[in-house]
Write a protein that holds these residues in place. Sequence first.
Motif, PDB file in Angstrom:
ATOM      1  N   ASP A  19       6.923 -30.624  -4.143  1.00  0.00           N
ATOM      2  CA  ASP A  19       5.592 -30.760  -4.716  1.00  0.00           C
ATOM      3  C   ASP A  19       5.486 -29.739  -5.830  1.00  0.00           C
ATOM      4  OD1 ASP A  19       4.531 -32.704  -2.884  1.00  0.00           O
ATOM      5  OD2 ASP A  19       4.446 -31.113  -1.383  1.00  0.00           O
ATOM      6  N   HIS A  20       4.878 -30.124  -6.941  1.00  0.00           N
ATOM      7  CA  HIS A  20       4.727 -29.227  -8.084  1.00  0.00           C
ATOM      8  C   HIS A  20       3.264 -29.207  -8.499  1.00  0.00           C
ATOM      9  CE1 HIS A  20       9.088 -29.166  -8.599  1.00  0.00           C
ATOM     10  NE2 HIS A  20       9.034 -30.457  -8.314  1.00  0.00           N
ATOM     11  N   LEU A  21       2.683 -28.028  -8.538  1.00  0.00           N
ATOM     12  CA  LEU A  21       1.300 -27.860  -8.956  1.00  0.00           C
ATOM     13  C   LEU A  21       1.283 -26.933 -10.159  1.00  0.00           C
ATOM     14  CD1 LEU A  21      -1.751 -28.260  -8.472  1.00  0.00           C
ATOM     15  CD2 LEU A  21      -1.660 -26.251  -6.973  1.00  0.00           C
ATOM     16  N   LEU A  22       0.786 -27.419 -11.276  1.00  0.00           N
ATOM     17  CA  LEU A  22       0.653 -26.625 -12.485  1.00  0.00           C
ATOM     18  C   LEU A  22      -0.808 -26.231 -12.609  1.00  0.00           C
ATOM     19  CD1 LEU A  22       1.884 -25.542 -15.135  1.00  0.00           C
ATOM     20  CD2 LEU A  22       1.268 -27.743 -16.182  1.00  0.00           C
ATOM     21  N   THR A  23      -1.058 -24.924 -12.735  1.00  0.00           N
ATOM     22  CA  THR A  23      -2.426 -24.431 -12.840  1.00  0.00           C
ATOM     23  C   THR A  23      -2.612 -23.636 -14.126  1.00  0.00           C
ATOM     24  OG1 THR A  23      -1.987 -22.320 -11.742  1.00  0.00           O
ATOM     25  CG2 THR A  23      -2.579 -24.193 -10.326  1.00  0.00           C
ATOM     26  N   GLU A  24      -3.869 -23.375 -14.443  1.00  0.00           N
ATOM     27  CA  GLU A  24      -4.166 -22.497 -15.553  1.00  0.00           C
ATOM     28  C   GLU A  24      -3.669 -21.096 -15.213  1.00  0.00           C
ATOM     29  OE1 GLU A  24      -8.405 -22.733 -15.869  1.00  0.00           O
ATOM     30  OE2 GLU A  24      -8.326 -24.553 -17.087  1.00  0.00           O
ATOM     31  N   ALA A  25      -3.463 -20.277 -16.227  1.00  0.00           N
ATOM     32  CA  ALA A  25      -3.061 -18.887 -16.005  1.00  0.00           C
ATOM     33  C   ALA A  25      -4.185 -18.133 -15.295  1.00  0.00           C
ATOM     34  CB  ALA A  25      -2.753 -18.222 -17.344  1.00  0.00           C
ATOM     35  N   VAL A  26      -3.819 -17.145 -14.509  1.00  0.00           N
ATOM     36  CA  VAL A  26      -4.810 -16.314 -13.834  1.00  0.00           C
ATOM     37  C   VAL A  26      -4.728 -14.890 -14.374  1.00  0.00           C
ATOM     38  CG1 VAL A  26      -4.829 -17.670 -11.708  1.00  0.00           C
ATOM     39  CG2 VAL A  26      -3.231 -15.795 -11.937  1.00  0.00           C
ATOM     40  N   SER A  27      -5.856 -14.214 -14.339  1.00  0.00           N
ATOM     41  CA  SER A  27      -5.862 -12.824 -14.781  1.00  0.00           C
ATOM     42  C   SER A  27      -5.639 -11.928 -13.568  1.00  0.00           C
ATOM     43  CB  SER A  27      -7.198 -12.489 -15.445  1.00  0.00           C
ATOM     44  OG  SER A  27      -8.252 -12.645 -14.519  1.00  0.00           O
ATOM     45  N   GLY A  28      -5.303 -10.700 -13.817  1.00  0.00           N
ATOM     46  CA  GLY A  28      -5.118  -9.750 -12.725  1.00  0.00           C
ATOM     47  C   GLY A  28      -3.746  -9.123 -12.777  1.00  0.00           C
TER      48      GLY A  28
END
Length: 82
Positions: A19-28
Amino acid sequence: MSNNVAPNAISYESDLEHDHLLTEAVSGEDGTAELYLENPRKLACVLGETLKMLLSLPAEGCPCPASRQAPLQSSVTSGKSH
């Protein structure tokens, strides 16, 4: 229902093996940053506070069965790990 604790999903694909999930970048900061590697107690505190925050969110719409949520909530409330 969104609690703004996860990045927005851009794309999800699945095949027979992965399974592949592409998400927006996260800060931190990354938990493997030098700051945390040099001070593991700080990392443990950050992870503990984050887990406590996540477990305080409403369970409505959570894909996790209720039978798994109760022991986790008990651990956070009592400060004990299972």
